[in-house]
Scaffold this motif. Structure first.
Motif, short mmCIF file in Angstrom:
data_model
loop_
_atom_site.label_atom_id
_atom_site.label_comp_id
_atom_site.label_asym_id
_atom_site.label_seq_id
_atom_site.Cartn_x
_atom_site.Cartn_y
_atom_site.Cartn_z
N ALA A 1 44.14 43.67 35.60
CA ALA A 1 43.91 43.84 37.04
C ALA A 1 44.21 45.26 37.49
N ARG A 2 45.23 45.88 36.92
CA ARG A 2 45.67 47.21 37.37
C ARG A 2 44.86 48.35 36.75
N TYR A 3 44.47 48.19 35.50
CA TYR A 3 43.92 49.35 34.79
C TYR A 3 42.50 49.16 34.26
N ALA A 4 42.05 47.94 34.04
CA ALA A 4 40.82 47.74 33.29
C ALA A 4 39.58 47.70 34.18
N ASP A 5 38.45 47.91 33.52
CA ASP A 5 37.15 47.70 34.13
C ASP A 5 36.54 46.39 33.69
N GLU A 6 37.03 45.87 32.55
CA GLU A 6 36.51 44.62 32.00
C GLU A 6 37.67 43.83 31.41
N PHE A 7 37.64 42.52 31.66
CA PHE A 7 38.58 41.61 31.00
C PHE A 7 37.81 40.77 30.00
N ASN A 8 38.32 40.75 28.77
CA ASN A 8 37.64 40.02 27.70
C ASN A 8 38.52 38.91 27.16
N MET A 9 37.95 37.73 27.06
CA MET A 9 38.63 36.61 26.40
C MET A 9 37.98 36.43 25.03
N PRO A 10 38.74 36.65 23.96
CA PRO A 10 38.11 36.68 22.63
C PRO A 10 38.05 35.33 21.92
N PHE A 11 36.83 34.85 21.69
CA PHE A 11 36.53 33.85 20.67
C PHE A 11 37.19 32.49 20.90
N LYS A 12 37.34 32.09 22.15
CA LYS A 12 37.91 30.79 22.47
C LYS A 12 36.87 29.92 23.15
N SER A 13 37.25 28.69 23.43
CA SER A 13 36.32 27.75 24.03
C SER A 13 35.99 28.15 25.46
N GLY B 1 39.64 49.62 46.48
CA GLY B 1 38.25 50.04 46.48
C GLY B 1 37.60 50.01 45.10
N ARG B 2 38.36 49.59 44.09
CA ARG B 2 37.79 49.50 42.75
C ARG B 2 36.86 48.29 42.67
N PRO B 3 35.82 48.37 41.86
CA PRO B 3 34.90 47.24 41.73
C PRO B 3 35.58 46.05 41.06
N PRO B 4 35.05 44.85 41.25
CA PRO B 4 35.61 43.68 40.57
C PRO B 4 35.56 43.86 39.06
N LEU B 5 36.50 43.21 38.39
CA LEU B 5 36.50 43.24 36.94
C LEU B 5 35.24 42.60 36.38
N VAL B 6 34.64 43.23 35.38
CA VAL B 6 33.62 42.56 34.58
C VAL B 6 34.34 41.51 33.74
#
Length: 344
Positions: A192-204, A228-233
């Protein structure tokens, strides 16, 4: 917007630079959005992965000069491997070499064995996440420092004094940063603080939906929208073993049943239509990007099959509302794998 598809590879399983070059060129020609690779220095099972590992950022620098459109990045660089200042320089340089096509996936590090093998310090999990947080602050701070000004950081683990904050990457304010994982606390906060994308790896799909809800709550707590940052991908990693016949799919799935240090996964094994169905399920919970993990970099037919039989069917697959309620199907076959210590 349709769901965007990248390929994710694990060269430490056994692939040299030429294998990766052939693969990324075919992926670019086939219409995939990105080529992402793991950042590991050692295979994770009994197979040594000959001829041995290739350094992620050395490889991506070379691939940046051999490609023209496809995006390039790591899933994920371990914060234990490199100091944040030199890493910021390295990634910015590769971004310039690629004309602005680089993305930095970064995590705390988890595979202790490779650290022991190569003399890399491997602190306890809490300290690794503390270091990751500082690395994110340093890297983003260096990239965002205006040209002609300097950057300093005084943290518990890293100290930078009047860094010139050069070179600047092509992408402004910097290459997209990907943070992800199963952790329920610190991982969503860092995303939430630093990323542009949040990835959940290889789960259901169900587990991924829960992770998306956690990161959405973290975005609310940290006031991301107020900055003002865009929503996380929101993205998902999907292990795929696809074939024109059941036998071909089973053959490609065979490596998934070899014991390794990887945690349990939820692979898609079957026809191209089955993969399209699963991608639609992820889109329904808000995923707008998928990283398909293809195990064998020499199996170019696998890549071509997905490019010709799956990608054209995704034009009408639109991401749904993030974290929408979704009743997931029962998981398919799982890989026989050991589980590393769960991250925070």
């Amino acid at each position: 917007m349709t769901v965007r598809i990248c390929v994710f590879t694990e060269p430490h399983r056994g692939a040299d630079y030429d294998d990766q070059l052939r693969f990324v060129r075919l992926a670019e020609d086939g219409g995939f959005e990105g080529f992402f690779r793991a950042d590991h220095y050692q295979a994770m099972g009994a197979d040594p992965g000959l001829p041995g590992p290739t350094d992620a950022w050395l490889t991506l620098a070379a691939l940046a000069r051999e490609t023209s459109r496809i995006r390039l990045g790591t899933l994920v660089t371990s914060a234990t491997f490199r100091l944040p200042g030199p890493l910021a320089v390295m990634v910015a340089q590769v971004d310039r070499m690629s004309g602005g096509r680089v993305e930095l996936g970064i995590g705390a590090g988890w595979y202790e064995r490779e650290h022991t093998s190569y003399g890399i310090p491997f602190p306890a999990v809490g300290e690794r996440f503390d270091r990751l947080e500082e690395q994110l602050a340093v890297i983003t701070g260096l990239w965002r420092t205006p040209a002609g000004e300097s950057f300093s950081h005084h943290g518990d683990h890293y100290r930078l004094v009047d860094a010139p904050a050069l070179p600047k990457p092509v992408q402004v304010p910097g290459p997209p940063i990907i943070v992800g994982g199963r952790g329920p606390k610190r991982t969503p906060e860092l995303a939430a603080r630093y990323a542009d994308e949040f990835n959940m790896p290889f789960k259901s799909v169900a587990e991924t939906a829960r992770a998306y809800r956690r990161v959405a709550e973290a975005c609310d707590r940290t006031g991301r929208a107020d900055t003002g940052r865009p929503p996380l991908v929101l993205s998902a990693g999907v292990v795929a073993a696809i074939g024109r016949t059941d036998a071909e799919a089973r053959r490609r799935a065979a490596p998934l049943h070899v014991k390794s240090a990887l945690p349990p996964e939820d692979p898609v094994v079957g026809s191209p239509a089955r993969l399209v169905e699963r991608l639609g399920e992820f889109a329904a919970i808000g995923a707008s990007r998928i990283h398909l993990r293809l195990t064998d970099l020499t199996d170019l037919d696998h890549l071509e099959l997905i490019a010709s039989e799956v990608l054209p069917q995704l034009e009408d697959v639109k991401p749904g509302a993030p974290c929408a309620a979704f009743s997931a199907p029962q998981p398919g076959p799982r890989s026989m794998a050991g589980t590393p210590t769960p991250p925070p």
